[in-house]
Design an enzyme around this catalytic site. Sequence first.
Site, PDB file in Angstrom:
ATOM      1  N   GLY A  99     120.029  31.569  23.629  1.00  0.00           N
ATOM      2  CA  GLY A  99     121.364  30.987  23.845  1.00  0.00           C
ATOM      3  C   GLY A  99     121.320  29.931  24.938  1.00  0.00           C
ATOM      4  N   LYS A 121     117.760  33.110  17.038  1.00  0.00           N
ATOM      5  CA  LYS A 121     116.873  34.027  16.304  1.00  0.00           C
ATOM      6  C   LYS A 121     116.199  33.211  15.205  1.00  0.00           C
ATOM      7  CE  LYS A 121     119.412  38.225  17.243  1.00  0.00           C
ATOM      8  NZ  LYS A 121     120.483  37.624  18.040  1.00  0.00           N
ATOM      9  N   ASP A 139     123.604  35.809  31.898  1.00  0.00           N
ATOM     10  CA  ASP A 139     123.789  37.254  32.100  1.00  0.00           C
ATOM     11  C   ASP A 139     123.112  37.773  33.374  1.00  0.00           C
ATOM     12  OD1 ASP A 139     124.966  37.179  29.558  1.00  0.00           O
ATOM     13  OD2 ASP A 139     123.069  37.625  28.575  1.00  0.00           O
ATOM     14  N   ARG A 171     129.452  29.522  28.894  1.00  0.00           N
ATOM     15  CA  ARG A 171     128.117  28.924  28.696  1.00  0.00           C
ATOM     16  C   ARG A 171     128.147  27.402  28.659  1.00  0.00           C
ATOM     17  NH1 ARG A 171     125.456  32.461  24.226  1.00  0.00           N
ATOM     18  NH2 ARG A 171     125.142  30.469  23.201  1.00  0.00           N
TER      19      ARG A 171
END
EC number: 2.7.1.11
Length: 356
Positions: free
Chosen positions: A15, A78, A140, A281
């Site tokens: 991400g 992914k 995070d 973000r």
Amino acid sequence: MASKKQRIGVLTSGGDAPGLNAVIRAVVKSASSLGWEVLGIHDGFEGLLGTKSYRVLTNADVQGLLPRGGTILRTTNKGHFGPRRSDELSEEDPYVRAVKAIEEMGLRALITIGGEGTQRISLELHKLGAPVIGVPKTIDNDLAGTDRTFGFDTALQVATDAIDRLHTTAASHNRVMVLEVMGRHTGWIALHAGLAGGADVILIPEIPFSIERVAEKVHARDVQGSAFSIIVVAEGARPRGGQEMYIAEGRLGGIGHWVGEQLEHLTGKDVRVVVLGHLQRGGSPSPYDRLLSTRYGAAAVQAAARGIYGEMVALRGQDIVTVPLAEACGYLNRVRPHSDLVLCARSLGIVFGDEL
Ligand code: F6P
């Protein structure tokens, strides 16, 4: 005979987070002062597969990048690089293909900017002989081996600003405001923003909560004459005996609305829920993140110059060091329930929902 120009690669994976471009800029500038060439690989590790997708990055290409959010190299969350299930070296294996691509491109080092998933891939590539150096990214702050990941400070600013804004509207209407923030399985954003924004309740994955206890806190505030409450809930928080909530496979979410519904029922008060999501973000990195990203990018090039591979640059106290990739991937950096931050919050009367 003139010696061949040294060449390194850089990619961004997982991400996005504010500061990715600042790392790329620092890598290119530091490498160029050593006379090295930098190849920017597109779409994370995917750019190493198939026909290979990359471009040469010069100082001119990174002009103006320091304050820019996102990543000019794009990223893949992914892709083909799932967990390796066997040590067999088949030509089809994406890891084997990526290592071959790194060799063919003549890279003396590949700098991989990303979080836990990225560093796991980096470790596998290193085990197969690739000269990889990791850079710790994630809003995070859950990556082990480093005191801080870049991106976290900017996300924290966004979340704190949201709490400030919710305060004024909550107080005007005597409402309960629930703010759901990101953080995956850790409560760093919720805890830091909750403290910085003066929340009344902070719910984090590391401390399973009782919704009745949260309702009691809201009621107690009413009795004391503060008829509004601010509740910050991490997306991975869960009630005691319950599970994390998901809105789709692999996508955390829903706990904020659950808390809101329960509180409306238990307190009879007007409740509103805000899910902050990807606002955390996007946008320009904070000065702290620009600085940390720049230090990480320069340190990664220094590591390459010293031939240090299979390591990740990391912040330890005031210093940038390198740590083995295996350490970074070994465990998740979680909030310690008895840490001074949690104790500080408790001493201010902030409730975590586990109090008796
Ligand atoms: O790891 C960063 C993060 O923003 C988490 O906080 C969040 O759970 C997840 O990524 C969201 O991922 P996506 O962008 O795939 O929805």
